[in-house]
Design a protein around this motif. Structure first.
Motif, PDB file in Angstrom:
ATOM      1  N   MET A 116      63.889  66.844  62.043  1.00  0.00           N
ATOM      2  CA  MET A 116      64.631  68.363  62.031  1.00  0.00           C
ATOM      3  C   MET A 116      65.867  68.179  60.936  1.00  0.00           C
ATOM      4  N   SER A 117      65.906  69.160  59.970  1.00  0.00           N
ATOM      5  CA  SER A 117      66.754  68.919  58.863  1.00  0.00           C
ATOM      6  C   SER A 117      67.559  70.145  59.187  1.00  0.00           C
ATOM      7  N   PHE A 118      68.822  70.571  58.729  1.00  0.00           N
ATOM      8  CA  PHE A 118      69.836  71.714  59.042  1.00  0.00           C
ATOM      9  C   PHE A 118      70.912  71.346  57.645  1.00  0.00           C
ATOM     10  N   SER A 119      71.286  72.657  57.064  1.00  0.00           N
ATOM     11  CA  SER A 119      71.898  72.747  56.402  1.00  0.00           C
ATOM     12  C   SER A 119      72.658  74.235  56.316  1.00  0.00           C
ATOM     13  N   ALA A 120      73.803  74.522  55.683  1.00  0.00           N
ATOM     14  CA  ALA A 120      74.962  75.239  56.610  1.00  0.00           C
ATOM     15  C   ALA A 120      75.978  75.270  55.116  1.00  0.00           C
ATOM     16  N   THR A 121      76.037  74.340  54.520  1.00  0.00           N
ATOM     17  CA  THR A 121      76.519  74.570  53.027  1.00  0.00           C
ATOM     18  C   THR A 121      75.696  74.344  52.062  1.00  0.00           C
ATOM     19  N   LYS A 122      76.707  74.741  50.987  1.00  0.00           N
ATOM     20  CA  LYS A 122      75.457  74.382  49.393  1.00  0.00           C
ATOM     21  C   LYS A 122      74.800  72.533  49.142  1.00  0.00           C
ATOM     22  N   ASP A 123      74.051  72.437  48.689  1.00  0.00           N
ATOM     23  CA  ASP A 123      74.363  70.903  48.447  1.00  0.00           C
ATOM     24  C   ASP A 123      74.372  69.767  49.384  1.00  0.00           C
ATOM     25  N   GLU A 124      74.701  70.739  50.439  1.00  0.00           N
ATOM     26  CA  GLU A 124      74.757  69.602  51.401  1.00  0.00           C
ATOM     27  C   GLU A 124      73.961  69.630  52.798  1.00  0.00           C
ATOM     28  N   ALA A 125      73.272  68.274  53.879  1.00  0.00           N
ATOM     29  CA  ALA A 125      72.180  68.603  54.198  1.00  0.00           C
ATOM     30  C   ALA A 125      72.036  67.104  54.968  1.00  0.00           C
ATOM     31  N   TYR A 126      71.836  67.607  56.867  1.00  0.00           N
ATOM     32  CA  TYR A 126      71.373  66.800  57.288  1.00  0.00           C
ATOM     33  C   TYR A 126      70.378  66.746  57.904  1.00  0.00           C
ATOM     34  N   TYR A 127      69.123  64.986  58.503  1.00  0.00           N
ATOM     35  CA  TYR A 127      68.169  65.065  58.648  1.00  0.00           C
ATOM     36  C   TYR A 127      68.275  64.303  60.363  1.00  0.00           C
ATOM     37  N   VAL A 128      67.306  64.373  61.224  1.00  0.00           N
ATOM     38  CA  VAL A 128      67.948  63.763  63.042  1.00  0.00           C
ATOM     39  C   VAL A 128      66.066  64.064  62.961  1.00  0.00           C
ATOM     40  N   PRO A 129      66.148  62.639  62.428  1.00  0.00           N
ATOM     41  CA  PRO A 129      64.357  62.015  62.928  1.00  0.00           C
ATOM     42  C   PRO A 129      63.769  61.800  64.628  1.00  0.00           C
ATOM     43  N   VAL A 130      63.219  62.865  64.556  1.00  0.00           N
ATOM     44  CA  VAL A 130      62.279  62.766  66.458  1.00  0.00           C
ATOM     45  C   VAL A 130      61.103  62.249  66.766  1.00  0.00           C
ATOM     46  N   PRO A 131      61.804  60.818  67.514  1.00  0.00           N
ATOM     47  CA  PRO A 131      60.622  60.514  68.016  1.00  0.00           C
ATOM     48  C   PRO A 131      59.142  60.925  68.194  1.00  0.00           C
ATOM     49  N   LEU A 132      58.137  60.486  68.510  1.00  0.00           N
ATOM     50  CA  LEU A 132      56.584  60.779  68.649  1.00  0.00           C
ATOM     51  C   LEU A 132      56.644  60.957  70.599  1.00  0.00           C
ATOM     52  N   ASP A 133      57.197  59.881  70.896  1.00  0.00           N
ATOM     53  CA  ASP A 133      57.735  59.904  72.445  1.00  0.00           C
ATOM     54  C   ASP A 133      58.150  60.983  73.089  1.00  0.00           C
ATOM     55  N   LYS A 134      57.812  61.596  73.631  1.00  0.00           N
ATOM     56  CA  LYS A 134      58.071  62.476  74.101  1.00  0.00           C
ATOM     57  C   LYS A 134      59.891  63.232  74.570  1.00  0.00           C
TER      58      LYS A 134
END
Length: 940
Positions: free
Chosen positions: A390-408
């Motif tokens: 999942m990726s998120f951005s609340a400010t222009k030119d800044e963003a964050y990526y959260v890897p999510v494992p396939l293991d439930k």
């Protein structure tokens, strides 16, 4: 080696190719961010590259017509006098195409007083003498007169493909004995496009017959006493005109142009100039085709350590951890050149992969009024995809990526941190094609609550006729080219990688960019929506509808596979029986589904027509349109039935069971941003196109059944909603009165048009009136109506004239809406949905006519779409508030289908009717017909 074969010359008719490219894309023109129609330049370049890369010419030239009058105008003042004004988009395209030709370093050979075909004819003749193999590239059939053993007509088709005509092909195509007779043929039959008169009443068949007997126009004139009846009168009465027409049709071979072999040689293009032109035109793909691998470097993204994270999270306390979030050197990112002013900026894109960072990110985002988010998944199928990040951005030119494992279990642990954030109804969630992301997160048991802002749907309202993909709109509105998915996964196909196989380092910057770009697009689109008065339509209709469609897609529909399997056997038996009957009529067995074999049987053996049409490959044309015209032949009727049953079997009966998902139900996907009018479309599978007009097609609807014996299908259908909208828009008293008093509108129309009492209207009158009601208001011509009703054109014209006489308010409305469209260059629905009509003021009446028909159609069809969308939102909200077991599961234009619990049946039917009929007050009562049954067919 034979040097004659080595020298391969292509001569292009520039103007003819420009017109062809423009009209080939007339229904879906390519418009760039500056509003320029680039269809003609794009089509021309595609044609040029096709021959450069596949035909490998050694020599090439392009010729254009010049605006100055030619010798033909001086000979015949009416030459080309009936031509329409050149469309404005073509006038703009001509100098652009000439610049492109120059940038390719291809010689342009033009001569005042002569047309391009004269220039090309002169060059081709000289080339033939010098042993060149010459190809004249043009859709213009007149060039056939120039063909010889070394010279070929290279004709691109508007439907794609190429037809190469040598001597034998020309003689066969035109049914002539000699190539020079092409000129005589053109002279006799004339040319409506160029306004060459020819001999009145002499068409191609008659002309060929005369030429076979008398060889030339002069020979026909000399022997005209041997002709009979009207033909004799026509020839003898138009001797001078026939001779003049032949001369007008003759391509000159002595134009004073130099044939310079050296100048015609293929040479390298001017790279700098072509890059400049293609960048201005926004020809992304074409630039790569001409200069593969042409790239430009963007400033590398920052690598931020954990100690610097506080500034990114808006001042939150940094973790005591001393580990680096991302200490790896960031490699310079290469992006294909799309624009000359592509953005070069530093971007803070961070990887968030620990519980401490999850908490910090959630804390930061929870303090924002809005944030954009995106999901990376294992599949395009929203109901079966697994989230990998999942990726998120609340400010222009800044963003964050959260890897999510396939293991439930591991994934659920991560979701625990983010669920409160997604459920927070005080924060606006922004996304591109949000419905997909909401679906995949819901599958992962993460509920995302609004308010929402979908940038794809925002752009759809702003520019309904354009592409709405993130990459395309980012180029236009942000002047920024995002990294394409193919850069990460490779090109589509079997070898394309899957997101689950990619490392986090390979994906996170790409994913962050998606969220960042989406946030920036929202900032651009929000004020634009307000400025154009589309903000309410967006927030009150399209965004709530997105959630309704999400629920419907997830619900799916039950399918009786056993009934389809039985029907498949039944269809197979019918197909087999038809096959036997066709073999008997053909007196041989052959592969009916083979166009080649079918054509040989119908047109060589059975000789159903004297001169059958052929395709670009030289095969007999056996398409639907051709066969429908021959349906009176018994074998053709059976072949058409054979095709229809085979299509039903393969497309629906056999295919639908294979689309059942793991829950045992079929789930379609509703496309909210496809149809420019506002209508929804359905894909994978398309449940809106299941045939309903034939009994065989209707059988398929039987297979769509209620989920079990406790449920019943309910179908609610707006009755004649578009005609009711037309009545409201036009204010026609007769139509409004018919609807208000519950009279049958088609019977009422027939009574008016045929001047009889409604009680005297018979079935045939009503049928004609019904066709007129739906056809005339969308601009159907007398010819079109005659085709639909299978009546003479004169009768169709009389029907249209009578219609306008009896319903003058409808005619006035149509004239008024076209006039208003000319002023604004757009039309609107009752709820403010716009359809832009940039060609409404074109001087070319073909182009203008299409825009005028859209001007009439769009407000009516769009308003109908808006009304049912509003009804869907209100019905879904009511059903949820009541906690009903029943579900809304399908929408097919004016019809809604419900899987209804029997305990709620009467309540639901009454409420659906109330909400649908009250969805919008148009000034004319809306009427909804309700049906019920154990399957879709019974309910409908």
């Amino acid at each position: 080696m034979d040097t004659k074969i080595m020298k391969k010359l292509f001569l292009l008719d520039g103007m003819a190719l420009i017109f062809r490219a423009h009209f080939a894309l007339i229904r879906n023109p390519r418009i760039n961010s500056k509003g320029v129609n680039t269809s003609a330049p794009m089509g021309f370049v595609n044609s040029l590259l096709e021959i450069l890369k596949k035909q490998n010419p050694t020599h090439i030239a392009v010729s254009f017509d010049l605006p100055a009058p030619t010798f033909r105008h001086k000979m015949f003042s009416e030459y080309k006098a009936n031509r329409q004004e050149t469309p404005e988009d073509i006038s703009i395209a001509i100098p652009i195409v000439k610049k492109i030709v120059d940038a390719f370093n291809i010689p342009r050979i033009e001569m005042e007083g002569f047309e391009a075909d004269d220039v090309i004819g002169t060059l081709a003749t000289e080339a033939s003498k010098r042993g060149f193999q010459t190809y004249m590239m043009t859709p213009d059939k007149d060039y056939a007169q120039l063909v010889d053993e070394n010279t070929f007509l290279y004709r691109p088709s508007t439907k794609g493909g190429i037809e190469i005509l040598g001597v034998n092909e020309v003689l066969e195509k035109f049914d002539l004995d000699r190539i020079d007779q092409v000129i005589d043929l053109l002279g006799l039959q004339g040319d409506a496009v160029d306004n060459i008169p020819g001999v009145p009443g002499v068409g191609p068949k008659t002309a060929c017959k005369l030429l076979r007997e008398y060889s030339t126009v002069e020979g026909i004139i000399e022997h005209s006493d041997e002709l009979k009846g009207k033909l004799k009168e026509r020839v003898q009465g138009n001797v001078e005109q026939a001779l003049m027409s032949k001369e007008l049709a003759t391509i000159k071979l002595d134009v004073p142009v130099e044939f310079n072999e050296q100048e015609l040689l293929i040479s390298e293009p001017n790279k700098e100039e072509l890059v400049k032109i293609f960048t201005e035109l926004e020809f992304k793909t074409l630039l790569q085709r001409v200069f593969p691998g042409e790239k430009k470097t963007i400033t590398p993204k920052k690598s931020i350590k954990a100690g610097e994270q506080a500034s990114l999270f808006g001042g939150s306390t940094p973790s005591s951890s001393t580990s680096t979030i991302d200490t790896e050197e960031v490699v310079e990112e290469e992006v294909i050149i799309e624009k000359s002013t592509i953005a070069t900026v530093n971007k803070n894109y961070r990887l968030i992969d620990s519980p401490e960072r999850y908490e910090e990110l959630v804390s930061y985002l929870s303090r924002q009024k809005e944030f954009a988010f995106d999901t990376e998944t294992t599949s395009l199928d929203a109901l079966e995809a697994e989230v990998v990040g999942m990726s998120f951005s609340a400010t222009k030119d800044e963003a964050y990526y959260v890897p999510v494992p396939l293991d439930k279990e591991q994934a659920n642990n991560i979701y625990t941190y983010f669920k409160p954030l997604f459920a927070n109804q005080e924060i606006l969630k922004i996304g591109q094609n949000l419905k997909y992301d909401l679906q995949v997160l819901e599958t992962a048991n993460v509920e995302v609550k609004g308010p929402f802002f979908d940038t794809m749907l925002a752009h759809y309202l702003l520019e309904p006729d354009k592409r709405h993909g993130m990459d395309a709109i980012s180029e236009v509105y942000l002047n920024y080219v995002p990294v394409s998915i193919e850069t990460i996964l490779g090109k589509k196909g079997k070898k394309q990688k899957n997101m689950k196989d990619m490392s986090v380092q390979e994906v996170y910057e790409y994913a962050c960019e998606d969220a960042d770009v989406t946030l920036q697009l929202k900032e651009v689109f929000e004020p634009l929506l307000k400025d154009k008065g589309l903000d309410k339509l967006f927030s009150d209709l399209e965004m709530p509808l997105m959630e309704t469609l999400k629920d419907m897609e997830r619900e799916g529909v039950n399918l009786n596979v056993e009934s389809l399997e039985k029907y498949s056997v039944e269809l197979a038996e019918s197909v087999e029986q038809l096959e036997k009957e066709i073999y008997i009529l053909a007196e041989e067995e052959f592969t009916i589904s083979s166009p080649k074999q079918l054509g040989i049987v119908l047109f060589e053996k059975m000789k159903l027509v004297d001169k059958p049409k052929k395709t670009k490959t030289g095969q007999y044309a056996t398409g639907e349109e051709v066969l429908q015209g021959l349906r009176n032949h018994e074998i053709v009727g059976k072949i058409l039935d054979f095709r229809q049953l085979n299509k039903l079997k393969s497309t629906y009966v056999d295919a639908l069971p294979k689309l059942i998902k793991s829950d045992g139900r079929v789930h379609t996907t509703y496309n909210q941003a496809i149809a420019a009018t506002g209508r929804l479309s359905s894909t994978d599978p398309n449940l809106q196109n299941i045939p309903i007009k034939t009994s065989r097609g209707r059988e398929i609807r039987k297979a769509f059944v209620a989920r079990n014996n406790d449920y019943t299908f309910v179908a609610a259908d707006y009755s004649q909603v578009e005609l009711r909208i037309m009545a409201a828009f036009s204010g026609d008293k007769e139509m409004i009165d018919a609807f208000k008093n519950g009279r049958d509108i088609h019977t009422a129309t027939a009574a008016k048009v045929f001047n009889v009492a409604e009680s005297d209207v018979d079935t045939e009158m009503r049928r004609k009136a019904k066709t007129a009601n739906f056809g005339i208001i969308y601009g159907v011509s007398a010819f079109g109506l005659s085709q639909q009703l299978n009546i003479p054109r004169s009768e169709a014209k009389a029907l249209i004239d009578a219609y306008w006489e009896e319903f003058p308010s409808v005619k006035k409305y149509m004239d008024d809406v076209i006039g208003k469209a000319r002023d604004n260059e757009y039309v609107e629905t009752l709820m403010g949905r716009r359809r832009y009509l940039r060609d409404i003021n074109s001087r070319n009446f073909t182009v203008r006519g299409m825009a005028e028909r859209n001007a009439i159609n769009a407000p009516i069809q769009g308003t109908a779409a808006d009304i049912i969308k509003k009804a869907m939102i209100e019905i879904q909200a009511w059903m949820k508030s009541e906690g009903l077991k029943s579900k809304m599961i399908l929408q097919v234009h004016d019809e809604l289908i419900f899987d209804t619990h029997n305990d709620e049946l009467e309540l639901l039917k009454a409420k659906i009717k109330e909400l649908m009929e009250g969805a919008y007050d148009i000034g004319v009562p809306l009427e909804v017909e309700i049906g019920e049954g154990k399957n879709w067919l019974e309910a409908h």
